[in-house]
Design a protein around this motif. Structure first.
Motif, PDB file in Angstrom:
ATOM      1  N   GLU A 150      56.912  31.325  37.217  1.00 16.60           N
ATOM      2  CA  GLU A 150      56.752  30.799  38.689  1.00 16.60           C
ATOM      3  C   GLU A 150      55.663  31.960  38.985  1.00 16.60           C
ATOM      4  N   ASN A 151      55.163  32.312  38.687  1.00 17.80           N
ATOM      5  CA  ASN A 151      54.662  33.292  38.674  1.00 17.80           C
ATOM      6  C   ASN A 151      52.799  32.668  39.378  1.00 17.80           C
ATOM      7  N   ALA A 152      52.803  31.969  38.205  1.00 17.01           N
ATOM      8  CA  ALA A 152      51.039  30.922  37.462  1.00 17.01           C
ATOM      9  C   ALA A 152      51.969  29.518  39.026  1.00 17.01           C
ATOM     10  N   GLY A 158      48.348  28.331  45.484  1.00 20.03           N
ATOM     11  CA  GLY A 158      47.855  28.640  46.804  1.00 20.03           C
ATOM     12  C   GLY A 158      48.621  29.638  47.694  1.00 20.03           C
ATOM     13  N   GLN A 159      49.516  29.571  47.095  1.00 20.70           N
ATOM     14  CA  GLN A 159      50.378  30.768  47.996  1.00 20.70           C
ATOM     15  C   GLN A 159      50.365  31.950  47.935  1.00 20.70           C
ATOM     16  N   ALA A 160      49.395  32.534  47.517  1.00 19.30           N
ATOM     17  CA  ALA A 160      49.085  34.510  47.480  1.00 19.30           C
ATOM     18  C   ALA A 160      47.640  34.307  47.767  1.00 19.30           C
ATOM     19  N   GLY A 161      46.901  33.178  48.161  1.00 20.04           N
ATOM     20  CA  GLY A 161      45.664  33.254  48.261  1.00 20.04           C
ATOM     21  C   GLY A 161      44.818  33.175  46.850  1.00 20.04           C
ATOM     22  N   ASP A 163      42.293  34.506  46.038  1.00 24.24           N
ATOM     23  CA  ASP A 163      41.798  35.579  45.322  1.00 24.24           C
ATOM     24  C   ASP A 163      42.193  36.680  44.251  1.00 24.24           C
ATOM     25  N   ASN A 164      44.008  36.618  45.049  1.00 28.26           N
ATOM     26  CA  ASN A 164      44.636  37.951  44.393  1.00 28.26           C
ATOM     27  C   ASN A 164      45.005  37.217  42.917  1.00 28.26           C
ATOM     28  N   TRP A 165      44.104  36.974  42.063  1.00 27.90           N
ATOM     29  CA  TRP A 165      45.082  36.345  40.905  1.00 27.90           C
ATOM     30  C   TRP A 165      44.843  37.638  39.417  1.00 27.90           C
ATOM     31  N   GLN A 166      44.344  39.259  40.090  1.00 23.53           N
ATOM     32  CA  GLN A 166      44.558  39.944  39.574  1.00 23.53           C
ATOM     33  C   GLN A 166      45.912  40.196  38.315  1.00 23.53           C
ATOM     34  N   ALA A 167      46.482  39.795  39.752  1.00 18.13           N
ATOM     35  CA  ALA A 167      48.250  39.805  38.149  1.00 18.13           C
ATOM     36  C   ALA A 167      48.737  39.011  37.792  1.00 18.13           C
ATOM     37  N   LEU A 168      48.509  38.286  37.690  1.00 16.59           N
ATOM     38  CA  LEU A 168      48.061  36.978  36.721  1.00 16.59           C
ATOM     39  C   LEU A 168      48.347  37.502  34.943  1.00 16.59           C
ATOM     40  N   ALA A 192      44.129  22.801  42.929  1.00 16.70           N
ATOM     41  CA  ALA A 192      43.491  24.164  43.053  1.00 16.70           C
ATOM     42  C   ALA A 192      42.112  24.832  42.711  1.00 16.70           C
ATOM     43  N   ILE A 193      41.554  23.566  41.643  1.00 18.51           N
ATOM     44  CA  ILE A 193      40.466  23.413  40.907  1.00 18.51           C
ATOM     45  C   ILE A 193      38.710  23.573  41.738  1.00 18.51           C
ATOM     46  N   PRO A 194      38.604  23.382  42.483  1.00 17.74           N
ATOM     47  CA  PRO A 194      38.002  23.432  43.628  1.00 17.74           C
ATOM     48  C   PRO A 194      37.545  24.609  44.124  1.00 17.74           C
ATOM     49  N   LEU A 195      38.989  25.071  44.560  1.00 15.90           N
ATOM     50  CA  LEU A 195      38.793  26.428  45.647  1.00 15.90           C
ATOM     51  C   LEU A 195      38.934  27.611  44.633  1.00 15.90           C
ATOM     52  N   LEU A 196      39.160  27.630  43.182  1.00 16.74           N
ATOM     53  CA  LEU A 196      39.466  28.921  42.726  1.00 16.74           C
ATOM     54  C   LEU A 196      38.326  29.129  42.100  1.00 16.74           C
ATOM     55  N   PRO A 197      39.011  31.024  41.900  1.00 13.28           N
ATOM     56  CA  PRO A 197      37.381  31.761  41.576  1.00 13.28           C
ATOM     57  C   PRO A 197      36.827  32.152  40.066  1.00 13.28           C
ATOM     58  N   ASP A 198      36.145  32.332  39.982  1.00 18.52           N
ATOM     59  CA  ASP A 198      35.032  31.975  38.611  1.00 18.52           C
ATOM     60  C   ASP A 198      36.209  32.577  37.317  1.00 18.52           C
TER      61      ASP A 198
END
Length: 351
Positions: A150-152, A158-161, A163-168, A192-198
């Motif tokens: 669910e978190n993923a 894009g619900q959490a922004g 850039d906030n991927w560290q807790a994934l 999401a793919i065009p917007l994701l950080p590396d």
């Protein structure tokens, strides 16, 4: 006991539900009927990797889905890619011996957890493949995804922004990729793919290699790959991840063009990039023109002669590529670097 002549027969007789997965180059399903043909030497193993079949066997009780076992087996293949019969017979003997009263399990759908434990053909998958196997196994058994799923979903929506991927958690991304056909998951990933950080994009790509993305999802991957290559500023790890993400998409001129673009760039000199193409894009290398570029880059790449020999020995184990590679080796227009690498691998008098 003697009535059983194959592993598949024993597993089916247990009354449990069974699934087979290849765990070599990527995680992918194998039908029980195909596996039975493989173990009876009626067909070669379709996905050899490093001269072995890397298998996961999953068995669960249909009356109690919490009762299940999984075995991971690394089985040697002969020079034609067939399962070595003595190995199958050894496993069958161990299964019958350790399962003991296997005939009694027919009604319960259970299989003793240690029936194939501690055999010489066991292996432990890496964390990535284990997460993907878990995602596939829970889906096959109609069980819920992991607690990270669910978190993923929320992150890639894009619900959490972004850039906030560290807790994934990797497991959550694997669950999302494997369940891409459920609900709006494919649409979520596509947008999401065009917007994701590396970093999260690279992790996603390592999961996407084990699914067959639909048209829109694959299109989004192609666009990002083309834009990344045009900029030319990505590091080798990112290009390798991109290659893996695209690798299981439908075969098309566009996909071939992207791989050709990578091979013709300096990225292809990097070991992680050339290995990602070798291990994940073998179908694309059936194009003789693309194969020729691949071999030339492999010969001068940073992996050196050891990398050249190791990659080629694996690829030449694939029946679809062996003859094509030998044709390229005999091409009179091959470079001096490729000629030297071939000589180092097979001997200077190779013909």
């Amino acid at each position: 006991m003697s009535e059983f002549s194959s592993l598949t027969q024993v597993l089916r007789h247990s009354g449990g539900q069974i699934r087979f997965f290849d765990m070599g180059r990527r995680v992918q399903k194998i039908s029980a009927d195909l596996f039975e043909k493989i173990e009876n030497q009626q067909t070669p193993y379709p996905y050899p990797y490093l001269q072995h079949a890397w298998l996961a066997l999953m068995i669960w009780n249909p009356k109690n889905k919490d009762q299940g076992v999984a075995w991971f087996l690394k089985l040697p293949l002969d020079e034609q890619g067939f399962l070595i019969q003595a190995v199958r017979d050894d496993l069958l003997g161990r299964l019958l011996k350790n399962a003991g009263g296997i005939l009694q399990h027919e009604e319960t759908g259970e299989m003793p957890e240690d029936a194939l434990k501690d055999n010489p053909f066991s292996f432990k998958p890496d964390q990535e493949k284990m997460a993907l196997f878990h995602a596939y196994s829970t889906l096959a058994a109609s069980q819920p995804a992991s607690q990270y799923y669910e978190n993923a979903q929320q992150y890639f929506a894009g619900q959490a922004g972004f850039d906030n991927w560290q807790a994934l958690g990797f497991q959550g991304i694997a669950d999302l990729a494997v369940r891409h056909e459920k609900g709006s998951n494919s649409s979520i990933l596509t947008k999401a793919i065009p917007l994701l950080p590396d970093v999260p994009f690279e992790v996603l790509c390592t999961c996407l290699e084990s699914i067959e993305p639909d048209h829109k999802l694959f299109e989004a991957l192609c666009v990002r790959a083309e834009q990344t290559l045009t900029r030319g500023t990505a590091n080798a790890n990112h290009i390798a991840a991109l290659t893996r993400g695209l690798s299981n998409g439908r075969h098309s001129d566009r996909k071939q063009a992207i791989i050709k673009n990578i091979l013709e760039s300096d990225y292809a000199l990097e070991p992680e990039v050339i290995v990602s193409i070798a291990t994940r894009c073998s179908d694309s290398l059936q194009d003789p023109a693309l194969l020729a570029v691949f071999l030339e880059k492999l010969a001068i790449g940073k992996a050196g002669q050891a990398g050249f020999s190791r990659v080629l020995s694996d690829l030449m184990f694939l029946p679809t590529l062996r003859a094509l590679i030998l044709m390229q080796f005999r091409n009179g227009e091959r470079s001096e670097a490729l000629t030297q690498a071939i000589g180092e691998m097979f001997g200077a008098n190779f013909n």
